[in-house]
Design an enzyme around this catalytic site. Structure first.
Site, PDB file in Angstrom:
ATOM      1  N   LEU A 125       1.069  -1.326   0.173  1.00 19.04           N
ATOM      2  CA  LEU A 125      -0.165   0.006   0.187  1.00 19.04           C
ATOM      3  C   LEU A 125       0.763   0.834   0.196  1.00 19.04           C
ATOM      4  CD1 LEU A 125      -3.342   0.692   1.928  1.00 19.04           C
ATOM      5  CD2 LEU A 125      -0.829   2.250   2.083  1.00 19.04           C
ATOM      6  N   ASP A 163       0.636   9.016   2.039  1.00 18.76           N
ATOM      7  CA  ASP A 163       1.142  10.098   1.623  1.00 18.76           C
ATOM      8  C   ASP A 163       1.957  10.642   0.475  1.00 18.76           C
ATOM      9  OD1 ASP A 163      -0.968   9.973   3.814  1.00 18.76           O
ATOM     10  OD2 ASP A 163      -0.373  11.017   4.322  1.00 18.76           O
ATOM     11  N   GLN A 190       4.292   7.316   1.784  1.00 19.70           N
ATOM     12  CA  GLN A 190       4.177   6.491   2.749  1.00 19.70           C
ATOM     13  C   GLN A 190       3.996   4.531   2.212  1.00 19.70           C
ATOM     14  OE1 GLN A 190       2.978   6.588   6.419  1.00 19.70           O
ATOM     15  NE2 GLN A 190       4.873   7.733   6.213  1.00 19.70           N
ATOM     16  N   TYR A 199       5.716   7.184   9.991  1.00 19.26           N
ATOM     17  CA  TYR A 199       5.296   8.647   9.462  1.00 19.26           C
ATOM     18  C   TYR A 199       5.517  10.145   8.558  1.00 19.26           C
ATOM     19  CZ  TYR A 199       1.209   6.028  11.291  1.00 19.26           C
ATOM     20  OH  TYR A 199       0.736   5.015  11.941  1.00 19.26           O
ATOM     21  N   SER A 200       4.519  10.558   7.857  1.00 22.73           N
ATOM     22  CA  SER A 200       4.931  11.716   7.295  1.00 22.73           C
ATOM     23  C   SER A 200       5.633  12.630   6.990  1.00 22.73           C
ATOM     24  CB  SER A 200       3.616  12.031   5.917  1.00 22.73           C
ATOM     25  OG  SER A 200       2.845  11.480   5.724  1.00 22.73           O
TER      26      SER A 200
HETATM   27  C1  FRU Z   1      -2.252  10.671   6.752  1.00 22.74           C
HETATM   28  C2  FRU Z   1      -1.682   9.808   7.452  1.00 22.74           C
HETATM   29  C3  FRU Z   1      -0.861  10.427   8.311  1.00 22.74           C
HETATM   30  C4  FRU Z   1       0.712   9.904   8.816  1.00 22.74           C
HETATM   31  C5  FRU Z   1       0.215   8.775   7.531  1.00 22.74           C
HETATM   32  C6  FRU Z   1       0.668   7.199   7.755  1.00 22.74           C
HETATM   33  O1  FRU Z   1      -3.112   9.528   5.708  1.00 22.74           O
HETATM   34  O2  FRU Z   1      -3.112   9.355   8.511  1.00 22.74           O
HETATM   35  O3  FRU Z   1      -1.406  11.433   9.061  1.00 22.74           O
HETATM   36  O4  FRU Z   1       1.999  10.251   9.146  1.00 22.74           O
HETATM   37  O5  FRU Z   1      -0.601   8.619   6.636  1.00 22.74           O
HETATM   38  O6  FRU Z   1       0.862   6.917   7.546  1.00 22.74           O
END
Ligand code: FRU
Length: 489
Positions: A44, A47, A63, A106-107
């Protein structure tokens, strides 16, 4: 298939070579693999992260959960490009590997400093009681291509007054200081954005919350991005928890912006107009922007949404990124245009001009599964006119203009395999004008439609049969004059 926590939080190293090659084969055999969009090799994508220009190339991370079409343990996957059109898969950029990012890298965003690309991201962690603690972390990309993590988080704690939903740092530089906005949730469960400041990207000072006129607007604001364009301040973010309102806020979560005076960094005040959605389609979230060497502000979004199943899931992958769009401001609104470099993709050109009167017509060469097409309608008195594409006997995706309501409508009721139907199968928005222009980029399982040179964009995944290739132009209850140019891609 229901994924257990153990399965979601497995590392790629734990998967055997056989498992990975089986998954790759499943993905490759999927009928909905894209041809000119960034998509994951397996698993998957969500972001876009770290979108930047460094060392002569564009860098765009995303991501990534490698092992299946679910939100599991997130990595940053690294891609790069010389032209924003052809992207090279570089490999994993950031792995979740230590106590500060054990449950996901994460992002976050990127900025060049002292000849190195600094990647600021949220380290997601969970303790034994599954309590989340987010850290803001740093990794550094050298010109050699090596990425190394900084040993310690650069922001250890969530400031008082906010919950553990505290993530997605977006960094920029102004007057020799670095600033970062972070998406946050107040203890009263409303969303907001906070501001940090730094002199060296290593030590950060919490400045406080951005003061907007949206004190209670959803329960969490994800993926903030602040920039200045044409002397105005623009704050992009993805609020969660808005209630649908007429044609607006129809998707599970929203992405949009507020625009006004440049942010006053001392008082952290943003004087701005109303929140406007960036995209009117079914699948768009968590966009991120960058400035390139020519000073263009370019945006890429995730062509997907959280918490929705997609038909490609059964082949072990999900989602792609949008095409890059150049931003400008016109009449208090962000205008989005596909970057000019995308013309590189154009192959054979076909052009037609015609007048249609209460009919539906097809034309030679106007068909396909991956193409760019510009259609301009004028001198119309029809009740509605538009285009059916990816159409076959049963299937069609329709974009049309409803002249009574002055609305552009995208209808994916019959687009093929269903997706997110609980959120409706039509999207609409107001567009005025005596000419209506639809600029489409159609790929195997998506469409991006720029309306009237970027006044609005409808971005959507569609999952039609490979045989649904027809394009049909129609006018209902009257006449429309149109011209269409189509380039195969
Ligand atoms: C947005 C989010 C971000 C987070 C990331 C995790 O889609 O939820 O806030 O950092 O995806 O994958």
């Amino acid at each position: 298939m229901v994924w257990t926590k153990e399965q979601r939080y497995r590392r790629i190293e734990e998967a055997s070579r056989e498992e990975l090659s089986k998954l790759r084969l499943e993905v490759r055999s999927c009928e909905w693999r894209q041809t000119f969009h960034i998509q994951p090799e397996t698993g998957l994508l969500n972001d876009p992260n770290g979108f930047s220009y460094f060392n002569g190339e564009y860098h765009l991370f995303y991501q990534w959960f490698p092992l299946g079409p679910v939100h599991g343990l997130k990595y940053w996957y690294h891609t790069k490009s010389k032209d924003l059109v052809h992207w090279e898969n570089v490999g994993i950029g950031i792995k979740p590997s230590n106590q500060y990012d054990s449950h996901g890298a994460y992002s976050g965003s990127a900025i060049e400093h002292k000849g190195k690309l600094h990647l600021l991201y949220t380290g997601n962690t969970r303790d034994e009681n599954w309590i989340r603690h987010p850290y803001q972390c740093l990794a550094i990309l050298e010109k050699t291509g090596v990425i190394e993590k900084w040993g310690q988080p650069v922001i250890h704690d969530v400031p008082k007054g906010y919950t553990d939903h505290f993530r997605d740092p977006k960094v920029w530089k102004k007057d020799n200081h670095f600033y970062a906005v972070i998406g946050a949730q107040r203890e009263n469960n409303t969303g907001c954005i906070v501001l940090y400041r730094s002199e060296d990207l290593l030590s950060w000072n919490f400045e406080g919350e951005l003061q907007t006129s949206l004190p209670s607007f959803g329960y969490m604001w994800e993926c903030p991005d602040y920039f200045e364009l044409q002397e105005q301040g623009v704050l992009v973010f993805s609020p969660q928890g808005l209630t649908p309102n007429g044609d607006e806020f129809q998707n599970i979560y929203q992405s949009g912006y507020i625009l006004g005076e440049p942010l006053d960094l001392k008082s952290r005040t943003l004087t701005h107009g109303s929140f406007q959605e960036l995209d009117r389609g079914f699948d768009f979230y968590a966009p991120q922007t960058m400035t390139d060497p020519d000073g263009r502000r370019i945006l890429v979004g995730w062509m997907g949404l959280p918490e929705i199943d997609y038909p490609s899931d059964k082949n072990g992958w999900a989602h792609c990124l949008t095409l890059p769009r150049e931003l400008s401001i016109r009449g208090g609104k962000l205008i989005q245009q596909p970057v000019k470099e995308l013309k590189e993709l154009r192959k054979q050109l076909y052009v037609i001009r015609d007048v249609i009167f209460d009919e539906k017509k097809s034309y030679e060469h106007f068909n396909g599964t991956s193409y760019e097409m510009v259609c301009e309608f004028e001198n119309f008195d029809a009740d509605a006119f538009g285009v059916e594409f990816r159409a076959g006997e049963q299937e069609k995706t329709v974009v049309k203009y409803d002249t009574a309501q002055n609305k552009v409508v995208l209808d994916r009721t019959n687009s093929g395999e269903a997706v997110g139907e609980a959120y409706g199968t039509e999207r609409k928005c107001l567009v005025e004008g005596s000419k209506i222009k639809f600029h489409l980029f159609v790929d195997i399982s998506s469409v991006e439609i720029f309306i009237n040179d970027g006044e609005e964009v409808f971005t959507s995944r569609i999952f039609p049969d490979a045989e649904s290739k027809e394009i049909r132009f129609f006018a209902e209850g009257g006449r429309a004059v149109f011209q269409a140019s189509k380039w195969d891609i």
